[in-house]
Structure formats: C-alpha cells, structure tokens
Write an enzyme that holds these catalytic residues in place. Structure first.
Site, mmCIF file in Angstrom:
data_model
loop_
_atom_site.group_PDB
_atom_site.id
_atom_site.type_symbol
_atom_site.label_atom_id
_atom_site.label_comp_id
_atom_site.label_asym_id
_atom_site.label_seq_id
_atom_site.Cartn_x
_atom_site.Cartn_y
_atom_site.Cartn_z
ATOM 1 N N GLY A 138 0.767 -1.238 0.000
ATOM 2 C CA GLY A 138 0.000 0.000 0.000
ATOM 3 C C GLY A 138 0.796 1.286 0.000
ATOM 4 O O GLY A 138 0.250 2.334 -0.354
ATOM 5 N N GLY A 143 4.268 -3.519 -3.523
ATOM 6 C CA GLY A 143 4.342 -3.720 -4.972
ATOM 7 C C GLY A 143 4.709 -2.405 -5.637
ATOM 8 O O GLY A 143 5.843 -2.161 -6.024
ATOM 9 N N ARG A 169 -4.427 2.900 -15.862
ATOM 10 C CA ARG A 169 -4.621 3.616 -14.587
ATOM 11 C C ARG A 169 -5.351 4.948 -14.728
ATOM 12 O O ARG A 169 -6.256 5.235 -13.955
ATOM 13 C CB ARG A 169 -3.280 3.813 -13.859
ATOM 14 C CG ARG A 169 -2.580 2.503 -13.503
ATOM 15 C CD ARG A 169 -1.406 2.725 -12.566
ATOM 16 N NE ARG A 169 -1.831 3.267 -11.307
ATOM 17 C CZ ARG A 169 -1.715 4.545 -10.948
ATOM 18 N NH1 ARG A 169 -1.140 5.421 -11.756
ATOM 19 N NH2 ARG A 169 -2.158 4.957 -9.783
ATOM 20 N N CYS A 175 -11.009 3.644 -29.548
ATOM 21 C CA CYS A 175 -12.340 4.202 -29.807
ATOM 22 C C CYS A 175 -13.120 4.333 -28.508
ATOM 23 O O CYS A 175 -14.158 3.679 -28.325
ATOM 24 C CB CYS A 175 -13.081 3.310 -30.791
ATOM 25 S SG CYS A 175 -12.229 3.229 -32.346
HETATM 26 C C1 PLP Z 1 -3.338 -8.151 -0.546
HETATM 27 C C2 PLP Z 1 -2.472 -7.196 -1.258
HETATM 28 N N1 PLP Z 1 -1.178 -7.107 -0.892
HETATM 29 C C3 PLP Z 1 -0.334 -6.250 -1.496
HETATM 30 C C4 PLP Z 1 -0.767 -5.423 -2.514
HETATM 31 C C5 PLP Z 1 0.207 -4.488 -3.139
HETATM 32 O O1 PLP Z 1 -0.157 -3.170 -2.952
HETATM 33 P P1 PLP Z 1 0.806 -2.015 -3.372
HETATM 34 O O2 PLP Z 1 1.189 -2.238 -4.785
HETATM 35 O O3 PLP Z 1 0.010 -0.788 -3.177
HETATM 36 O O4 PLP Z 1 1.988 -2.056 -2.455
HETATM 37 C C6 PLP Z 1 -2.100 -5.469 -2.929
HETATM 38 C C7 PLP Z 1 -2.587 -4.576 -3.988
HETATM 39 O O5 PLP Z 1 -3.577 -3.927 -3.913
HETATM 40 C C8 PLP Z 1 -2.989 -6.390 -2.287
HETATM 41 O O6 PLP Z 1 -4.272 -6.488 -2.656
#
Ligand code: PLP
Length: 414
Positions: free
Chosen positions: A239, A275, A313, A344
C-alpha cells in the site's frame, strides 16, 4: 525519477538513450530501470532491518518474469494473488515456502494448487474459505498455515477503487468477528493459525491508515493469545504510495517508523507485501505522437500510439502520470492539450489539460512512473498486440517480453 535522467536534454534510463531504444524496439514500449528496483527494494529492507521481517513482493504490481527474478535475486519473497501468479513465482525461481497466497475469490483448484505445493501461508478471506482450506487439507492428510485477512474498517484515503480496508469493501472479515472465527476454527485438523493479515489499499500517502491497520491486528493477536491461539507473524500488506506528481510522499523509513513501534512489543515477525512502491517509479511507457489535432476551442489533442490498452490507470482511477517529451521539442509554441490514446473510447485519455510545447507526429513521449499496474493491466482491446518490455541494467537493455503479434493473439482462436 531515480534511474531516469536527462543527458544533453535527452531522457535516458540509466546509461541507455530512450530515443535510441524506441528506434530499435518500436513503440509503445515499457522500459524499466533495474537499478531503481534494487534501490527501492533495499530502501524498504533497510528501513525494517533490526526487526524480523520478510518482503513478499506483490506480483500483481508487475509480474513480468525478469522483474520477478530480479526481485528474487535481491532477496524478496513473493505475494501471489492467483494460481497464475503462483506459477509465475515458481518459474521465477521462488520456492513454495517463499510464497504467500492472497485473493478474495480463490477457486478450489487454486487452493488445492497452493496446498499441494506447500506455500508459506494462505491469507484466508472468509469463514467459507477457511472451511474449504480445512477440507482440502484433511483430504490430503496435511495442515495448512493460514493467516486470517482482517478488514479493520480503516479509510486508506486513497482512490475509492484502490481502498480495500473499509467495512463496505469486499476484503477480509470484520475485526470484531476475528476472535470468534479463530476460536471456532482453531481446533480444525487441517488448519494452523499462523498469522493475521491486513491490506487497506494502494497508493497510500498518509501513514495514519497504515498505522491504524497495524494496530488493529496487533490488538487482535493479543486477544488470540489470551484464547490460547498463538500465531507467529503479522502481515501488514502493501500500500505504500509513490509520488506521481513530484510532491513529497512518505519514505520507506517514514513507513517503518510508523509501523514498527506498534508491532515491536508483539514480538511477532512481520510480512510486508509492497508492490507499487518498488516498481512504480522504475518504469516508463514510451509512445510516439501519431497526430496533433487542433480543437475549435483552442485546445489541442495530442494523439499517441499508446492508450488504455497499454496503461489503464488514468481511465480506471483517474490516475495522474507526468508525460514528458523524450527529446526536448524545438518548437516554442506552447499549447494546452489532452494527451490521448488511439482507442475508440473517449475515456482513452492519458493526460488532460497538459501544458507542453507543440509536438509533431513522430515525436517520442514518456509516460512516467508506469512500472506498477501498467503492463500487467494491458489488454488486447481493438486487437492491439501488447507492448514489448525492456529491462535496463547500466548500459545494457534486454527485451524481457517481446512485442505480441497478431499471430500470437489469433493462435488461441479457431
Ligand atoms: C493483498 C495485497 N497485498 C499487497 C498489494 C500491493 O499493494 P501495493 O502495490 O500498493 O503495495 C495489494 C494490492 O492492492 C494487495 O491487494
């Protein structure tokens, strides 16, 4: 922009000219900086050093094999969100004990796959899923390590489509139901309660929701201990956001300083699932101008050869990405333009009301910070083949995913 910089006004990724790369590989093209990925991974790892932790990179952000392999080589473990991501993790060299399996709708086949492999933990979403895991485990004469996903009813203050921790969101079980669920399922032969999991959203730039989510599962772990259920880890999800507009956002150190004081007394080890924070700023999407159209109101449409099929996005979340000319444009004519894709759909807009020098067809643009939730969300809408992806290490660019062809696409059809 870390691994990306200008040399004689031309945008480079590490030691590679993006204009030269696009001339060879064509556009649309994703380009990633391996150095940036390494730096950002290490920043998180260092921020949590001194406390037992494991970084399970969230493959959903970008699961191109070479990126997954690079993260493994840096010491990451993996967070997989589907059977397909488990397969990718294995092919990237992760061993099952390095994989946590998350997901709101895991099918029986996906659960069986994870159990047969012996993944580290399944992050369980519901009572129904605990029941299914227990049954599958008992059929196999085994016990499965589970972490119950807790919905702490915390507002991530991110875009509503990427906020997952409010009670109206589909994820996890309410915090006030956790104790009862764990009591009822703790005796199940097929289950071993190993942890508690939470993930309240993505692109979070206010640390308070992350703090509150962590505090919720720490308090629950204490209650479980009072009930004689001892877990070994807390999984605080991912997150942590990045800066798409250049404004200051919390660093990995700030994040650790927010979470660690809450977690420390529990003595439980931490799982992190970042991520976006690792790969987001490590990638750009290169695209050429196809047309420049003047509008009756004086504004301009700059039409690129990349759009919602390459980067969803902006259309999905109204997300902002900086868009820059790769080579500085010589024109002094400044315009206000909507930078749009070729599809389109009127929603196919990558940037609205951008002030820029009037480009010419053929000019090359870079959509910045496109390394996360970019290529992984690409589609074949309008029968557009998926773009190629290149990973740059110093002076060396490697094609890590070749451009899809119409033959690749039609190979699945009869
Ligand atoms: C359970 C879970 N873990 C990790 C992530 C990775 O999140 P982020 O890319 O914001 O770090 C997500 C993505 O929404 C997720 O659903």
């Amino acid at each position: 922009m870390e691994g990306f910089h200008r040399l004689n006004n031309a945008l480079h990724c590490e030691g590679v000219s993006l204009a030269e790369l696009a001339a060879v590989e064509g556009t649309p093209l994703y380009v990633y900086s391996a150095g940036t990925i390494a730096t950002r991974y290490r920043a998180i790892d260092n921020a949590f050093r001194g406390y037992p932790h494991a970084i399970h990179y969230a493959l959903k952000a970008n699961s191109t094999l070479a990126i997954a392999r690079l993260l493994r080589s840096l010491g990451a473990a993996a967070d997989a969100n589907s059977g397909g991501e488990i397969d990718v993790a294995l092919r990237a060299g992760f061993i099952p004990e390095q994989i946590v399996f998350t997901g709101v709708g895991k099918t029986p086949a996906e659960l069986a796959q994870a159990i047969d492999l012996g993944v580290r933990t399944i992050n369980a979403e519901s009572e129904g899923e605990l029941d299914r895991i227990d049954r599958l485990a008992r059929e196999r004469g085994t016990r499965v390590r589970v972490a119950l996903r807790v919905n702490p009813d915390v507002d991530a203050r991110s875009h509503p489509h990427i906020s997952t921790g409010l009670k109206v969101n589909k994820f996890g079980v309410p915090a006030d139901a956790v104790r009862d669920i764990c009591r009822r399922f703790a005796g199940r032969e097929g289950l071993e309660f190993a942890g508690l999991h939470t993930h309240v959203g993505s692109q979070i730039t206010d640390l308070d929701p992350l703090r509150r989510a962590a505090a919720t599962i720490v308090a629950l772990a204490r209650e479980l201990k009072d009930d004689g259920i001892t877990i070994d880890h807390l999984d605080v999800g991912g997150g942590l956001g990045v800066s798409y507009d250049g404004a200051k956002v919390p660093s990995a150190d700030d994040y650790a300083a927010a979470v660690l004081p809450i977690v420390r007394d529990s003595g439980l080890s931490l799982i992190l699932e970042p991520g976006r924070n690792i790969v987001g700023p490590a990638g750009v999407l290169l695209s050429r101008v196809v047309d420049v159209k003047d509008r009756p109101d004086g504004k301009v449409f700059v039409i690129l050869d990349a759009g919602m099929t390459e980067l969803m996005r902006p259309m999905l979340y109204g997300a902002f990405h900086r868009i820059e000319a790769v080579l500085c444009v010589s024109s002094s004519d400044e315009i206000v333009a909507d930078i749009v894709g070729p599809l389109c759909e009127s929603s196919d807009t990558l940037g609205k009301d951008r002030r820029l020098k009037r480009p010419q067809p053929g000019d090359l643009f870079a959509v910045l910070d496109a390394g996360a939730y970019g290529a992984v969300m690409a589609s074949n809408y309008n029968r557009r083949p998926m773009p190629a992806e290149v990973l740059v290490e110093g002076e060396r660019p490697s094609v890590i995913r070749r451009r899809q062809t119409i033959d690749d696409l039609l190979a699945l059809e009869s």
